[in-house]
Design an enzyme around this catalytic site. Structure first.
Site, PDB file in Angstrom:
ATOM      1  CG  ASN A 220      -0.182  -0.015   2.513  1.00  0.00           C
ATOM      2  OD1 ASN A 220       0.489   0.954   2.828  1.00  0.00           O
ATOM      3  ND2 ASN A 220      -0.253  -1.108   3.265  1.00  0.00           N
ATOM      4  CG  ASP A 289      -5.990  -5.623   6.946  1.00  0.00           C
ATOM      5  OD1 ASP A 289      -5.377  -5.584   8.026  1.00  0.00           O
ATOM      6  OD2 ASP A 289      -6.684  -4.678   6.518  1.00  0.00           O
ATOM      7  CE  LYS A 299       8.503 -11.396 -15.259  1.00  0.00           C
ATOM      8  NZ  LYS A 299       9.164 -10.694 -16.348  1.00  0.00           N
ATOM      9  CG  PHE A 336      -2.472   5.776  13.694  1.00  0.00           C
ATOM     10  CD1 PHE A 336      -1.683   5.626  14.824  1.00  0.00           C
ATOM     11  CD2 PHE A 336      -2.548   7.023  13.094  1.00  0.00           C
ATOM     12  CE1 PHE A 336      -0.965   6.699  15.339  1.00  0.00           C
ATOM     13  CE2 PHE A 336      -1.833   8.101  13.595  1.00  0.00           C
ATOM     14  CZ  PHE A 336      -1.044   7.936  14.718  1.00  0.00           C
ATOM     15  CE  LYS A 351     -10.669  -0.193  12.508  1.00  0.00           C
ATOM     16  NZ  LYS A 351     -10.334   0.043  11.119  1.00  0.00           N
ATOM     17  CE  LYS A 355      -7.581  -2.966  14.585  1.00  0.00           C
ATOM     18  NZ  LYS A 355      -6.597  -3.667  13.785  1.00  0.00           N
TER      19      LYS A 355
HETATM   20  O1  C5P Z   1      -8.168  -2.842  11.375  1.00  0.00           O
HETATM   21  P1  C5P Z   1      -7.345  -1.732  10.876  1.00  0.00           P
HETATM   22  O2  C5P Z   1      -6.332  -2.190   9.883  1.00  0.00           O
HETATM   23  O3  C5P Z   1      -8.077  -0.557  10.361  1.00  0.00           O
HETATM   24  O4  C5P Z   1      -6.601  -1.212  12.182  1.00  0.00           O
HETATM   25  C1  C5P Z   1      -5.675  -0.212  12.144  1.00  0.00           C
HETATM   26  C2  C5P Z   1      -4.760  -0.316  13.333  1.00  0.00           C
HETATM   27  O5  C5P Z   1      -4.383  -1.663  13.587  1.00  0.00           O
HETATM   28  C3  C5P Z   1      -3.483   0.416  13.079  1.00  0.00           C
HETATM   29  O6  C5P Z   1      -3.021   0.898  14.323  1.00  0.00           O
HETATM   30  C4  C5P Z   1      -2.579  -0.672  12.513  1.00  0.00           C
HETATM   31  O7  C5P Z   1      -1.218  -0.383  12.696  1.00  0.00           O
HETATM   32  C5  C5P Z   1      -3.021  -1.879  13.310  1.00  0.00           C
HETATM   33  N1  C5P Z   1      -2.933  -3.142  12.559  1.00  0.00           N
HETATM   34  C6  C5P Z   1      -2.026  -4.091  12.938  1.00  0.00           C
HETATM   35  N2  C5P Z   1      -1.967  -5.296  12.268  1.00  0.00           N
HETATM   36  C7  C5P Z   1      -2.802  -5.545  11.244  1.00  0.00           C
HETATM   37  C8  C5P Z   1      -3.733  -4.594  10.851  1.00  0.00           C
HETATM   38  C9  C5P Z   1      -3.766  -3.402  11.530  1.00  0.00           C
HETATM   39  O8  C5P Z   1      -1.250  -3.843  13.862  1.00  0.00           O
HETATM   40  N3  C5P Z   1      -2.724  -6.715  10.622  1.00  0.00           N
END
Ligand code: C5P
Length: 410
Positions: A220, A289, A299, A336, A351, A355
């Site tokens: 990304n 994700d 390749k 974040f 979130k 989280k």
């Molecule tokens: O679920 P989302 O990706 O929106 O969550 C964002 C937060 O979770 C950010 O703080 C990101 O750094 C953390 N994150 C993580 N590991 C992942 C996905 C997100 O630590 N696989």
């Protein structure tokens, strides 16, 4: 220089005194001066006789140094305020930095000499002193120079070690003036409040890169700027910082312990390794994700897929959630949320709960001038105590500074 993460408005109105010694590298500190002045730091300067052989007081005055002090003996017939010029930085500046510091200046400082304006000013200065030496590698390696540096460090001076490489005289080795960014942040650290001293902060930043075949990957556009700003802000304020950096993350000072990783799984492993010792976790990384199921180390050839093909993805571990579930000793967590949905507040609130974070910083990455890669950001901040604030567009560095303050208050 892509270094917006090294410039903070918090230093506006602070006062620095810059001492410049004789060295080919003296011209380089003109750029440092410009950086500090741009950040609103009032900077005065003293050029030794040696420095004046390489650069002129006029260059420094023109770039905003105020005042540029003369020689010690210029003062004998001068008005009273100039007679005491050697005492002035000690009364007005909050930090003194000597860059480049010559072998001779280090010797004068270590021995308490007051034979020239800069030595006398240093002797009459009791605030933090930063020295950034530059000299021939053989001179830098000499025990006499090392002993002088050791004396100054013992007295509390902060050393910005010279860099390695070819010096102007053609010799190779350690002795070149350090990377200017190291010197810039060393001065900021000397001026910064040390309200995070004693804290260990772990920060994830940047994107992750999930390899698919021998030449392609999934990622990304995260630049890592927000996380780098947080890492630098916490370090300037005295924290010990572990930065777990995805590919392409910005430059960080050597004082920050940097762990470079590639994939989400690497990032989790590196974060896990330092998490137990951390007091705070800041999760700014834009972690992928999902990872594509590998097509192997070679390749992947288009000949076999003229009509297109499908790639299967598997879910990556959630680093924040994994470490939040394992927290102890009151470890504080900032997460974040990069969102594209219209209702940012609802997403961020969800979130915060899902989280297990103490605070969440949300931003809409589709917004003009904010989000991925931009120097500025507009954020909505929520914490577990119900405090909620929307901050207008500001530099990521300034947002980072205020987020550190918020995290400390939790
Ligand atoms: O679920 P989302 O990706 O929106 O969550 C964002 C937060 O979770 C950010 O703080 C990101 O750094 C953390 N994150 C993580 N590991 C992942 C996905 C997100 O630590 N696989």
């Amino acid at each position: 220089m892509n270094s917006t993460h090294l410039h903070f408005s918090a230093f506006r109105g602070r006062r620095l005194h810059l001492g410049v010694c004789g060295s080919v590298a003296a011209y380089k500190v003109c750029d440092l001066l410009r950086g500090w002045v741009r950040d609103g730091i009032s900077t005065s300067a003293t050029l030794t006789d040696g420095a004046r052989q390489f650069v002129t007081p006029l260059s420094f005055a023109a770039l905003g140094a105020l005042p540029v002090y003369g020689r010690l003996d210029d003062a004998t017939e001068a008005p009273a305020d100039e007679i005491f010029a050697h005492l002035e930085p000690g009364q007005r500046a909050q930090a003194m930095i000597i860059a480049p510091a010559s072998a001779d200046a280090l010797s004068r400082l270590a021995n308490g000499a007051a034979s020239d304006m800069l030595s006398a000013q240093a002797l009459a200065f009791s605030g933090p002193l930063v020295i950034a030496p530059a000299m021939n590698p053989r001179m830098w390696a000499h025990p006499a120079v090392r002993a002088n540096v050791a004396i100054l460090q013992e007295r509390g001076a902060m050393l910005v070690r010279p860099g390695c490489g070819a010096t102007a005289c053609g010799d190779m080795g350690e002795g070149r003036l350090a990377d200017l960014r190291e010197i810039h942040v060393a001065a900021l650290r000397a001026l910064a409040p040390q309200d995070m001293a004693g804290l260990r902060v772990m920060i994830t930043l940047g994107p992750t890169r999930e390899v698919w075949d021998g030449v392609r990957y999934w990622t990304n556009p995260s630049s890592g700027r927000m996380g780098a700003s947080l890492a630098v802000a916490a370090w300037l304020r005295g924290a010990r910082v572990d930065a777990v950096c995805g590919p392409g993350a910005p430059w960080l000072p050597q004082g920050i312990c940097r762990h470079d990783v590639v994939s989400a799984r690497d990032m989790l492993a590196a974060a896990e390794a330092v998490w137990d010792a951390a007091d705070m976790g800041v999760f700014t990384a834009a972690v992928a994700d999902f990872s594509p199921v590998s097509a192997g180390p070679e390749k992947f050839k288009k000949e076999g897929a003229a009509d297109g093909f499908s790639v299967r993805f598997t879910a990556n571990p959630d680093i924040l959630k994994t470490l939040a579930a394992r927290r102890s000793r009151g470890q504080r967590i900032m997460g974040f949320a990069a969102e594209t949905a219209a209702d940012l507040a609802a997403c961020v609130r969800r979130k915060l709960a899902s989280k297990g974070a103490d605070m969440i910083v949300g931003n809409n990455v589709n917004q003009q001038g904010a989000g991925f890669g931009a120097p500025d950001n507009t954020v909505l901040v929520l914490d577990r105590n119900g405090r909620e604030e929307r901050w207008p567009a500001r530099s990521k560095a300034d947002i980072a500074w205020d987020l550190c303050t918020w995290l400390l208050s939790l």
